[in-house]
Design a protein around this motif. Structure first.
Motif, mmCIF file in Angstrom:
data_model
loop_
_atom_site.group_PDB
_atom_site.id
_atom_site.type_symbol
_atom_site.label_atom_id
_atom_site.label_comp_id
_atom_site.label_asym_id
_atom_site.label_seq_id
_atom_site.Cartn_x
_atom_site.Cartn_y
_atom_site.Cartn_z
ATOM 1 N N PHE A 170 0.809 -1.220 0.000
ATOM 2 C CA PHE A 170 0.000 0.000 0.000
ATOM 3 C C PHE A 170 0.844 1.272 0.000
ATOM 4 C CE2 PHE A 170 -3.225 -3.061 1.008
ATOM 5 C CZ PHE A 170 -4.363 -2.543 0.399
ATOM 6 N N SER A 171 2.156 1.118 -0.039
ATOM 7 C CA SER A 171 3.032 2.274 -0.233
ATOM 8 C C SER A 171 3.212 2.576 -1.719
ATOM 9 C CB SER A 171 4.405 2.024 0.398
ATOM 10 O OG SER A 171 4.290 1.933 1.798
ATOM 11 N N LEU A 172 2.778 1.657 -2.568
ATOM 12 C CA LEU A 172 2.854 1.876 -4.012
ATOM 13 C C LEU A 172 1.888 2.989 -4.420
ATOM 14 C CD1 LEU A 172 2.834 -1.869 -5.131
ATOM 15 C CD2 LEU A 172 4.773 -0.302 -5.355
ATOM 16 N N PRO A 173 2.164 3.677 -5.514
ATOM 17 C CA PRO A 173 1.232 4.731 -5.968
ATOM 18 C C PRO A 173 -0.046 4.131 -6.571
ATOM 19 C CG PRO A 173 3.065 4.500 -7.509
ATOM 20 C CD PRO A 173 3.381 3.613 -6.343
ATOM 21 N N PHE A 174 -1.194 4.644 -6.160
ATOM 22 C CA PHE A 174 -2.483 4.220 -6.699
ATOM 23 C C PHE A 174 -3.193 5.452 -7.250
ATOM 24 C CE2 PHE A 174 -1.473 0.954 -3.606
ATOM 25 C CZ PHE A 174 -1.919 -0.219 -4.209
ATOM 26 N N HIS A 195 0.368 1.370 -9.512
ATOM 27 C CA HIS A 195 1.244 1.895 -10.559
ATOM 28 C C HIS A 195 2.689 1.851 -10.065
ATOM 29 C CE1 HIS A 195 -1.722 3.595 -13.461
ATOM 30 N NE2 HIS A 195 -2.505 3.432 -12.406
ATOM 31 N N GLY A 196 3.599 2.113 -10.979
ATOM 32 C CA GLY A 196 5.007 2.059 -10.612
ATOM 33 C C GLY A 196 5.537 0.639 -10.739
ATOM 34 N N ASN A 197 6.717 0.426 -10.209
ATOM 35 C CA ASN A 197 7.384 -0.872 -10.306
ATOM 36 C C ASN A 197 6.887 -1.791 -9.179
ATOM 37 O OD1 ASN A 197 9.035 -3.009 -10.813
ATOM 38 N ND2 ASN A 197 10.957 -1.937 -10.383
ATOM 39 N N THR A 198 6.128 -2.813 -9.542
ATOM 40 C CA THR A 198 5.584 -3.753 -8.540
ATOM 41 C C THR A 198 6.427 -5.019 -8.421
ATOM 42 O OG1 THR A 198 4.140 -4.809 -10.184
ATOM 43 C CG2 THR A 198 3.228 -2.937 -8.958
ATOM 44 N N PHE A 199 7.568 -5.047 -9.109
ATOM 45 C CA PHE A 199 8.391 -6.267 -9.134
ATOM 46 C C PHE A 199 8.851 -6.659 -7.732
ATOM 47 C CE2 PHE A 199 12.640 -8.222 -9.289
ATOM 48 C CZ PHE A 199 12.329 -9.399 -9.977
ATOM 49 N N VAL A 200 9.327 -5.683 -6.952
ATOM 50 C CA VAL A 200 9.822 -5.975 -5.599
ATOM 51 C C VAL A 200 8.700 -6.515 -4.725
ATOM 52 C CG1 VAL A 200 10.838 -4.976 -3.514
ATOM 53 C CG2 VAL A 200 11.634 -4.234 -5.761
ATOM 54 N N SER A 201 7.516 -5.908 -4.838
ATOM 55 C CA SER A 201 6.366 -6.373 -4.052
ATOM 56 C C SER A 201 5.972 -7.797 -4.431
ATOM 57 C CB SER A 201 5.167 -5.437 -4.266
ATOM 58 O OG SER A 201 5.447 -4.150 -3.775
#
Length: 323
Positions: A170-174, A195-201
């Motif tokens: 939930f720290s990712l941009p939405f 949005h953004g890079n979700t690879f790490v998540s």
């Protein structure tokens, strides 16, 4: 030009709430779905509640196996209470909005309660392994202190990791689309609209799944390989059947729970669909807790006797224990 400006404006809109689409594609079935899920939730509360009561008050069930079963039943009630009440409200009111914070809390509790469910199933398999493969040492190995430590560890060990994972997601941009094509806030549908890079998540999700899902599953497989090896050495067919019958209920619950999770999260992306996610998520969040009391009741003579005692209001000795 106007269309481009509108799209840009929409993409810059920060998401403050999500819309859980659920089964909104079937408007004519909403009444049926509400009644069905309400009956399922009540059966989960009543069935697992009865298991908790009889494992606490019946002296014949004061053993490690039923101690773990009672805790597992309590966990099932907590687990389904994270999703089902909200689903019932959404269907009844036809309002499917859920705030950003409420979605994060729901996902957080799902993860926090999902970890001990896997771990407790592993602990229950280990208990059966010790009982069958090391019967002479069983009272020493599975004493009350050890059982309490195993349960407390199962409940608490995953909390920091799952809180960190929820915070990371939930720290990712939405922004832009806020529609979750699911029946509750789950990892996969939430990441889909991020949005953004979700690879790490996504990488951390698989790492945590391996730690709290695959590790207990491998423990269960190892335990039952040892159990089967020991059962094969029993000379009589009746003895083999009686010994294996003490594990059959657990095997059925494990198969239902882990089977649905494996199909949901490890299926290839090419065959993946949101509708399949919804169906299989019902198995590990709703159907397993519903069938758990039935499986342990119908296939367990001790539980049936305890339930008969309870309903006949017979005098139960609350203080006598076997371990």
């Amino acid at each position: 030009m106007e269309c481009t400006e509108k799209m840009a404006e929409e993409n810059l809109t920060i998401v403050v709430e999500f819309v859980l689409l659920g089964f909104s594609d079937y408007p004519k079935l909403q009444g049926f779905l509400f009644v069905m899920f309400l009956v399922i939730y009540l059966s989960i509360l009543i069935g697992n509640g009865l298991i908790i009561i009889i494992t606490k008050v019946d002296s014949a069930l004061q053993t490690p196996m039923y101690f773990f079963l009672g805790n597992f039943s309590f966990l099932e009630i907590c687990y389904t209470s994270v999703t089902l009440p909200r689903m019932l409200v959404n269907i009844w009111t036809q309002k499917r909005n859920i705030s950003f914070l409420a979605c994060a809390i729901q996902l957080g509790f799902l993860l926090i309660l999902g970890a001990p469910e896997c771990l407790l199933l592993g602990v229950m398999a280990y208990d059966r392994y010790v009982a069958i493969c090391k019967p002479l040492y069983y009272p020493l190995i599975m004493n009350h202190k050890v059982c309490v430590q195993l349960v407390v560890g199962s409940w608490t060990i995953g909390i920091p990791v799952q809180i960190a994972q929820t915070y990371q997601v939930f720290s990712l941009p939405f922004y832009g689309s806020n529609k979750l094509n699911h029946i509750f806030c789950d990892l996969r549908p939430v990441l889909k609209v991020a949005h953004g890079n979700t690879f790490v998540s996504e990488l951390s999700i698989y790492a945590v799944a391996m730690l709290f899902g695959m590790a207990p599953f491998l423990m269960i497989l190892w335990s039952y390989m040892k159990i089967v090896s020991t059962i094969q050495k029993i000379p009589s067919t009746t003895g083999k059947y009686k010994t294996f019958s003490t594990c059959s209920s657990h095997i059925m619950v494990v198969g239902l729970f882990f089977g649905s999770i494996i199909i949901t999260y490890l299926q290839p992306k090419s065959s993946h669909s949101a509708d399949n996610d919804k169906i299989f998520s019902l198995f590990y969040t709703i159907l397993t807790p519903m069938f758990n009391p039935l499986i342990y009741t119908l296939r367990n003579r001790d539980v049936i006797i305890a339930l008969k005692k309870l309903f006949k209001c017979e005098q139960i000795d609350y203080n006598v224990g076997k371990w």
